[in-house]
Design a protein around this motif. Structure first.
Motif, short mmCIF file in Angstrom:
data_model
loop_
_atom_site.label_atom_id
_atom_site.label_comp_id
_atom_site.label_asym_id
_atom_site.label_seq_id
_atom_site.Cartn_x
_atom_site.Cartn_y
_atom_site.Cartn_z
N TRP A 5 -1.00 -24.46 -3.52
CA TRP A 5 -1.44 -25.37 -2.46
C TRP A 5 -2.57 -26.28 -2.91
CZ3 TRP A 5 -6.47 -24.79 -0.92
CH2 TRP A 5 -7.08 -23.56 -1.15
N LYS A 6 -3.20 -25.99 -4.06
CA LYS A 6 -4.24 -26.88 -4.58
C LYS A 6 -3.65 -28.08 -5.31
CE LYS A 6 -8.28 -24.10 -4.69
NZ LYS A 6 -9.57 -23.95 -5.30
N PHE A 7 -2.35 -28.05 -5.55
CA PHE A 7 -1.66 -29.17 -6.17
C PHE A 7 -1.07 -30.04 -5.07
CE2 PHE A 7 -1.93 -26.02 -9.37
CZ PHE A 7 -1.96 -26.67 -10.58
N CYS A 18 -1.96 -32.41 -10.26
CA CYS A 18 -2.88 -31.28 -10.41
C CYS A 18 -4.29 -31.67 -9.97
CB CYS A 18 -2.86 -30.77 -11.85
SG CYS A 18 -3.87 -31.72 -12.98
N PRO A 19 -5.19 -30.71 -9.82
CA PRO A 19 -6.57 -31.03 -9.42
C PRO A 19 -7.30 -31.96 -10.39
CG PRO A 19 -6.15 -28.70 -9.13
CD PRO A 19 -4.96 -29.27 -9.82
N ASN A 20 -6.81 -32.04 -11.64
CA ASN A 20 -7.41 -32.94 -12.63
C ASN A 20 -6.68 -34.29 -12.66
OD1 ASN A 20 -9.33 -33.54 -14.55
ND2 ASN A 20 -8.05 -32.87 -16.25
N HIS A 21 -5.89 -34.57 -11.64
CA HIS A 21 -5.17 -35.84 -11.46
C HIS A 21 -4.13 -36.12 -12.53
CE1 HIS A 21 -8.01 -36.51 -8.27
NE2 HIS A 21 -9.01 -36.40 -9.13
N GLN A 22 -3.53 -35.08 -13.10
CA GLN A 22 -2.42 -35.24 -14.03
C GLN A 22 -1.14 -34.87 -13.30
OE1 GLN A 22 -2.73 -36.57 -17.03
NE2 GLN A 22 -4.93 -36.73 -16.69
N VAL A 62 3.60 -24.61 -14.85
CA VAL A 62 4.92 -24.73 -14.22
C VAL A 62 4.78 -24.34 -12.75
CG1 VAL A 62 7.30 -23.94 -14.20
CG2 VAL A 62 6.10 -24.19 -16.37
N ILE A 63 5.26 -25.21 -11.87
CA ILE A 63 5.25 -24.95 -10.43
C ILE A 63 6.69 -25.01 -9.95
CG2 ILE A 63 4.56 -25.83 -8.17
CD1 ILE A 63 2.03 -26.83 -9.36
N THR A 64 7.06 -24.06 -9.09
CA THR A 64 8.41 -24.08 -8.53
C THR A 64 8.34 -24.45 -7.05
OG1 THR A 64 8.30 -21.72 -8.05
CG2 THR A 64 9.30 -22.37 -10.15
N ARG A 65 9.35 -25.15 -6.62
CA ARG A 65 9.45 -25.59 -5.22
C ARG A 65 10.91 -25.49 -4.81
NH1 ARG A 65 6.77 -29.13 -1.80
NH2 ARG A 65 8.09 -30.37 -0.47
N HIS A 66 11.16 -24.82 -3.69
CA HIS A 66 12.53 -24.68 -3.22
C HIS A 66 13.02 -25.99 -2.64
CE1 HIS A 66 16.03 -23.02 -1.12
NE2 HIS A 66 15.96 -22.06 -2.02
#
Length: 148
Positions: A5-7, A18-22, A62-66
């Motif tokens: 949730w921080k992304f 990402c929180p570092n704006h990448q 790596v982030i997964t999203r349904h």
């Protein structure tokens, strides 16, 4: 580790930030319907937040999203609005009580006959009896109020 949730998810460009704006760009979708978003390991290797983002050896987040995640969030919000303790209490009083009565008072604990047609017939007759009892109780209470 930073949680998902921080992304920030950018739905227009289908990417995470990402929180570092990448950016984490879309990589693939698995058989379960989860979309994977991966960061660029060359950029992430020099990131000051790297130790809070990933523990992978290749320095890639790596982030997964349904695929149905937007719909899941929307239905969760609706469920939170309508789901109260009173509705759960009413369910116990009305619906589950009805099943308990059919088992205890109307002999639905055991079916008398075999076969899908015969069992469904018994269930329907039991439900009809319960509905008639409800109607009779309603009419009797309504008649009492009319005489007062």
């Amino acid at each position: 580790m930073f949680p998902k949730w921080k992304f920030h998810y950018d739905s227009e460009q289908d990417r995470y930030i990402c929180p570092n704006h990448q950016t984490l760009t879309y990589a693939t979708t698995d058989r379960k319907g989860c979309r994977s978003y991966k960061s660029n390991p060359e950029i992430c290797s020099s990131c000051p937040l790297l130790e809070n983002l990933t523990k992978s050896k290749n320095r890639q987040k790596v982030i997964t999203r349904h695929v149905w995640e937007d719909h899941k969030k929307r239905t969760d919000k609706i469920a939170c609005l309508f789901q109260e303790k009173t509705s759960t209490k009413k369910r116990k009083e009305k619906i589950e009580r009805s099943f308990a009565d059919s088992k205890q008072l109307h002999g639905l604990r055991y079916c008398r006959l075999r076969g899908k047609r015969n069992v469904s017939e018994q269930v329907l007759l039991t439900a009809a009896c319960q509905n008639m009892k409800k109607i009779a109780t309603y009419l009797a209470n309504g008649a009492l109020f009319l005489h007062l």
